[in-house]
Enzyme design. Structure first.
Site, PDB file in Angstrom:
ATOM      1  N   LYS A  65       0.728  -1.257  -0.039  1.00  0.00           N
ATOM      2  CA  LYS A  65      -0.059   0.049  -0.010  1.00  0.00           C
ATOM      3  C   LYS A  65       0.730   1.210   0.062  1.00  0.00           C
ATOM      4  O   LYS A  65       1.733   1.269   0.785  1.00  0.00           O
ATOM      5  CB  LYS A  65      -0.804  -0.017   1.241  1.00  0.00           C
ATOM      6  CG  LYS A  65      -1.850   1.185   1.086  1.00  0.00           C
ATOM      7  CD  LYS A  65      -2.793   1.073   2.598  1.00  0.00           C
ATOM      8  CE  LYS A  65      -3.893   2.149   2.510  1.00  0.00           C
ATOM      9  NZ  LYS A  65      -4.947   2.110   3.509  1.00  0.00           N
ATOM     10  N   SER A  84      -9.898   2.228   2.616  1.00  0.00           N
ATOM     11  CA  SER A  84      -9.067   2.967   1.659  1.00  0.00           C
ATOM     12  C   SER A  84      -8.000   2.049   1.173  1.00  0.00           C
ATOM     13  O   SER A  84      -7.489   2.476  -0.185  1.00  0.00           O
ATOM     14  CB  SER A  84      -8.131   3.855   2.461  1.00  0.00           C
ATOM     15  OG  SER A  84      -7.368   3.363   3.470  1.00  0.00           O
ATOM     16  N   SER A  96     -10.184   0.266   6.962  1.00  0.00           N
ATOM     17  CA  SER A  96      -9.613   0.233   5.844  1.00  0.00           C
ATOM     18  C   SER A  96      -8.952  -1.102   5.207  1.00  0.00           C
ATOM     19  O   SER A  96      -8.727  -1.205   4.180  1.00  0.00           O
ATOM     20  CB  SER A  96      -8.557   1.259   5.452  1.00  0.00           C
ATOM     21  OG  SER A  96      -9.443   2.458   5.147  1.00  0.00           O
TER      22      SER A  96
HETATM   23  N1  GLN Z   1     -13.305   4.915   5.873  1.00  0.00           N
HETATM   24  C1  GLN Z   1     -12.959   5.306   6.822  1.00  0.00           C
HETATM   25  C2  GLN Z   1     -12.435   6.717   6.771  1.00  0.00           C
HETATM   26  O1  GLN Z   1     -12.634   7.246   5.764  1.00  0.00           O
HETATM   27  C3  GLN Z   1     -11.792   4.453   7.352  1.00  0.00           C
HETATM   28  C4  GLN Z   1     -10.539   4.671   6.552  1.00  0.00           C
HETATM   29  C5  GLN Z   1      -9.460   4.038   7.036  1.00  0.00           C
HETATM   30  O2  GLN Z   1      -9.627   3.099   7.800  1.00  0.00           O
HETATM   31  N2  GLN Z   1      -8.011   4.444   6.723  1.00  0.00           N
HETATM   32  O3  GLN Z   1     -11.941   7.492   7.742  1.00  0.00           O
END
Ligand code: GLN
Length: 493
Positions: free
Chosen positions: A79, A159, A183
């Protein structure tokens, strides 16, 4: 000969060790897959030479009769939130375009030390803020999955959507993810793969671009539970460079995998039966309960009374921490600099940040700055912290009655790209089942459970006690063995 890209991490590791194929052949096969799948936009940078070099090292070690490292011959996707020395690292933001770190993150270094090679850097929501990958400054990832007779592009989740896409499309046997509020788990659920967020502090955050430091955790995304266990063993471990890193040995999770849940209690939190939950998700959850009972577990209903406050508390705490963490992107030290003609320092900060950050990142910085401002701090930030404590206490009480919890991972299957983009609240609702465990710092995993009426994957989430990744993995394995989930996206790209 078998297509080596159909193999998972354990099969590649064992095959290389036993001489069934060369690590180089594996790396070449995956490199070709990556190069052939650019329509998915999963990779921001391809690093075929890195994968080949690690493979050659594995083959040379085997030829010399050495004991192979735990991930020798296994190429993975990284990532693009992990700093990789000499390889561009952007967090999918224009503000870091062209940034080439002079150092390596601890998690990625741990993986290279274990013998893994890197296929490339994976696309993500900008600064890991999002649930669909649409906030990436370099174009969204497209899920390899499609509804039948429908070419609409679907969200790969976020994400870690580059990671979920790479693994589910067979471009990598495993990939790193990070999870702040879901995410790893939500994109795993959307694409029919497995992913685990370990207990907060298991994986070092050093060299991982920060979003919300009290929540951010790295973890693996892979085809099955065993592969997650193998990869997590390599990623985790104490690191003096991260003050919140836990000074604990890394257990041998793979060796202790067991799908026998006799004597275990599985809690089903009644507050997760949210209004408007699709019947298919409800049915899958019941199926999961039956599978775990079949594996020998006793099922108990538990209560997590503050669940409904988790999402609002998360969307105060995470932006508050983000607004502080992202203050460092000012055009002075690295990354983008926008210096209008004749401008002073303040103008440079403003111009750089206006040009460099995407809309969602700006929204979070604005919200975070607001909730931390003197007049509103107590009303929002302090309240949210209190709620966080209550949520953690809910879990402590629930775990007096059970060993793990079972819930759906997300309230829906993958949605179409564009469908929720205009409505941030609808997007945030995706995280309703994943953020509570994040706020409490607990290990949690998503495993594929089945397909919805459109043939799209649905995931089940297992949440464990602090440091009980083993309990989570074992319950995940029990589901995996019963679900028999073998569906893969049909290649159209
Ligand atoms: N979807 C969540 C957010 O936008 C989680 C993102 C994440 O875990 N990095 O904050």
């Amino acid at each position: 000969m078998t297509d080596l890209t159909t193999l998972g991490i354990a099969a590649i590791r064992d095959g290389v060790r036993d001489g069934q194929f060369k690590a180089r052949e594996v790396a070449e096969a995956f490199n070709a897959k990556v190069a052939g799948a650019r329509a998915l936009n999963a990779f921001l940078v391809e690093t075929p030479d890195h994968a080949l070099a690690a493979a050659d090292a594995a083959d040379a070690a085997r030829a010399a009769g050495e004991t192979l490292k735990p991930l020798a011959g296994v190429p993975i996707g990284m990532k693009d939130l992990f700093a990789t020395k000499g390889v561009a690292t952007t967090a999918a933001s224009k503000i870091l375009e062209g940034f080439v770190p002079p150092y390596e993150s601890t998690v990625s270094q741990n993986l290279w030390n274990a013998g893994a090679g890197m296929l490339g850097k994976l696309n993500l929501d900008q600064f890991a803020m999002g649930s669909s990958n649409e906030t990436s400054a370099f174009g969204n990832v497209v899920s390899p999955w499609r509804r039948p007779n429908d070419t609409a592009a679907l969200a790969p989740g976020g994400s870690s959507g580059g990671s979920s896409t790479a693994v589910s499309a067979g471009l990598a046997p495993g990939a790193t993810g990070t999870d702040t509020g879901g995410s790893i788990r939500q994109p795993a659920a959307f694409t029919g793969i497995s992913g685990i967020k370990p207990t907060y502090g298991r994986c070092s955050r050093w060299g991982t671009i920060a979003f919300a430091s009290s929540l951010d955790q790295a973890g693996p995304m892979a085809r099955d539970v065993r592969d997650c266990a193998i990869m997590l063993e390599a990623m985790a471990g104490f690191d003096a460079k991260d003050a919140t890193s836990l000074k604990l040995d890394v257990p041998n999770w793979e060796a202790a995998l067991s799908a026998d849940l006799k004597g275990k209690k599985v809690g089903v939190p009644k507050e997760y039966r949210v209004d408007g939950m699709p019947a298919e998700i409800e049915a899958l959850w019941q199926q999961g309960i039956d599978w775990l009972r079949d594996a020998g577990a006793e099922i108990v209903e538990v209560s997590l009374p503050h669940t409904k406050y988790a999402l609002p508390a998360y969307y105060i705490i995470a932006p508050a921490e983000a607004s502080s963490n992202l203050a460092r992107y000012d055009g002075v030290r690295y990354g983008l600099r926008d210096l209008p003609e004749g401008a002073g320092l303040q103008d440079m900060y403003a111009a750089t940040r206006a040009a460099g950050f995407g809309d969602e990142v700006k929204r979070r910085i604005l919200i975070g700055t607001y909730v931390l401002s003197a007049g509103f701090y107590d009303a929002y930030y302090t309240q949210a912290q209190k709620v966080r404590t209550l949520i953690a206490r809910d879990f402590e009480r629930a775990f007096e009655q059970c060993d793990v919890l079972l819930t759906p991972t997300a309230p829906s299957a993958a949605f179409a790209l564009g469908e929720k983009q205009a409505d941030p609240l609808a997007m945030y609702l995706n995280d309703v089942f994943t953020v509570p465990a994040s706020l409490a710092g607990l290990p949690a995993m998503s495993v594929p459970g089945g397909l919805d009426k459109d043939g799209l994957p649905l995931g089940l989430q297992i949440i464990g006690k602090p440091l009980d990744e083993q309990g989570v993995l074992n319950a995940g394995l029990a589901i995996e063995q019963r679900a028999g989930f073998t569906a893969r996206p049909q290649a159209w790209w």
